[in-house]
Design a protein around this motif. Structure first.
Motif, short mmCIF file in Angstrom:
data_model
loop_
_atom_site.label_atom_id
_atom_site.label_comp_id
_atom_site.label_asym_id
_atom_site.label_seq_id
_atom_site.Cartn_x
_atom_site.Cartn_y
_atom_site.Cartn_z
N GLY A 1 -52.34 10.59 10.08
CA GLY A 1 -52.90 9.88 8.54
C GLY A 1 -51.57 8.38 8.44
O GLY A 1 -52.66 7.01 8.23
N GLN A 2 -50.79 8.50 8.82
CA GLN A 2 -49.40 7.39 7.85
C GLN A 2 -49.45 7.97 6.79
O GLN A 2 -49.68 5.43 7.18
CB GLN A 2 -49.58 6.52 9.78
N LEU A 3 -50.22 8.30 5.97
CA LEU A 3 -49.94 8.09 4.54
C LEU A 3 -49.23 7.49 4.11
O LEU A 3 -47.73 8.18 3.99
CB LEU A 3 -51.62 8.81 4.15
N ASP A 4 -49.81 7.00 2.96
CA ASP A 4 -48.58 6.33 1.38
C ASP A 4 -49.15 7.22 0.90
O ASP A 4 -49.45 6.62 0.65
CB ASP A 4 -47.84 5.47 1.47
N VAL A 5 -48.75 8.26 0.45
CA VAL A 5 -48.46 9.49 -0.28
C VAL A 5 -47.25 10.10 -1.20
O VAL A 5 -46.79 9.39 -0.87
CB VAL A 5 -49.28 10.69 0.38
N GLN A 6 -47.70 10.74 -2.76
CA GLN A 6 -47.16 11.40 -2.89
C GLN A 6 -47.75 12.55 -4.14
O GLN A 6 -48.95 13.00 -3.99
CB GLN A 6 -46.89 10.31 -4.17
N LEU A 7 -46.35 13.26 -3.68
CA LEU A 7 -47.15 15.30 -3.81
C LEU A 7 -46.84 15.59 -5.10
O LEU A 7 -45.94 14.70 -6.23
CB LEU A 7 -45.89 16.47 -3.46
N ALA A 8 -47.96 15.90 -5.60
CA ALA A 8 -48.30 15.93 -7.07
C ALA A 8 -48.88 17.26 -7.18
O ALA A 8 -49.23 18.09 -7.03
CB ALA A 8 -49.00 15.38 -8.18
N PRO A 9 -47.38 18.45 -8.02
CA PRO A 9 -47.82 19.62 -8.13
C PRO A 9 -48.89 19.83 -9.24
O PRO A 9 -49.20 19.28 -10.06
CB PRO A 9 -46.79 20.06 -9.40
N ILE A 10 -50.14 21.22 -9.38
CA ILE A 10 -51.03 21.70 -10.07
C ILE A 10 -51.03 22.08 -11.30
O ILE A 10 -49.71 22.86 -11.08
CB ILE A 10 -52.21 22.27 -9.23
#
Length: 305
Positions: free
Chosen positions: A120-129
């Motif tokens: 999706g060519q997304l601008d995301v950030q990874l976050a832990p649960i």
């Protein structure tokens, strides 16, 4: 003084004993000579050994039984120790294998998240649960990322499958996600096949489509995606698949049971979408996290507002 009477006369018993001794000596000498010349006594001794061999075997049986019992006890002790060591080694190997399998599963989930981002060519950030609350009346996640990491209220939370929910509370180091299945959550949606607009409601652990007109072209197996209405969730991100349809109490509308596209009950990390909400997303991409809308340019002078 008594007169000397000479030696005492020999008694008959002494004479007989002497004669027997001489006879025995003569017999022994004769046997020695005969054995030396013919060797027949050697054969007699061999036959006598065969006769006495069972007696020797019986006499040595207690000793052999004792040695066998001692050897068996030592063997059993050694085997028991070997089995204990092997069981411990098996448990350690099983624990290592389980840990490796868990790591492999986690890598697979992370590859799925990465694949969704790349598709999706997304601008995301990874976050832990950090924590999860899946009570039927409260479906929330606590993430290990807060305002210090750039998390904002209303950001859309996704995983490799689809939309998970949205951020409803932000603290400096943590944030809270309201899952789609929470009873307080509703999201505008549409059927990917024909664009029929619907609303997906959380029902405490499950998703439901309510008030579906009987005339709508909605079928079991249809994919449901975000419609983009309301400006909170970008359009085109998977929500789930219609698993069942049934009439409501009034028989005027249908109710649909929805299988979530996202893995709401598993995984250690999620993605927070940071792309523009106004930009449509491909239907096969994972759910994005929302960003602030672009400002509307001012209208030219003289134009109506």
């Amino acid at each position: 003084m008594p007169s000397y009477a000479g030696p005492a006369p020999a008694r008959p018993a002494d004479i007989a004993g002497t004669l027997r001794l001489l006879g025995y000596l003569a017999l022994g000498v004769a046997l020695i000579v005969l054995d030396h010349r013919g060797g027949w006594l050697k054969q007699i001794r061999g036959q006598a050994e065969l006769v006495t061999q069972p007696l020797w075997w019986i006499a040595g049986l207690p000793g052999r039984i004792g040695n066998s019992v001692h050897d068996d006890a030592a063997t059993r002790t050694r085997l028991s120790e070997d089995n204990r060591l092997l069981r411990n080694a098996l448990l350690i190997s099983g624990a290592r294998l389980a840990r490796l399998q868990s790591a492999a599963d986690e890598n697979e989930r992370l590859r799925g998240l990465l694949g969704a981002v790349e598709r999706g060519q997304l601008d995301v950030q990874l976050a832990p649960i950090l924590n999860i609350d899946l009570d039927p009346t409260r479906q929330r996640l606590v993430l290990g990322a807060g305002s210090s990491a750039g998390v904002r209220m209303g950001q859309v939370v996704i995983d490799a499958g689809g939309v998970l929910g949205q951020i409803i509370e932000v603290k400096p180091l943590t944030s809270t996600v309201l899952l789609l299945t929470d009873p307080d959550h509703a999201i505008p949606a549409s059927v990917a096949r024909n664009g029929v607009r619907l609303v997906v409601y959380g029902r405490g652990g499950r998703l439901e489509l309510a008030n579906i007109p009987l005339s709508s072209d909605v079928k079991v197996g249809d994919s449901v995606v975000t419609s983009g209405l309301g400006g909170r969730f970008p359009a085109g991100f998977p929500i789930g698949t219609i698993a069942a349809l049934r009439p409501d109490d009034s028989r005027a509308f249908l109710i649909g049971e929805l299988s979530p596209a996202a893995q709401l009950d598993r995984g250690r990390e999620v993605l927070l979408l940071r792309v523009d909400r106004a930009a449509p997303a491909p239907a096969n991409a994972a759910a994005p996290a929302s960003a602030e809308p672009k400002p509307v340019p001012p209208a030219p002078s003289g134009a109506p507002r």
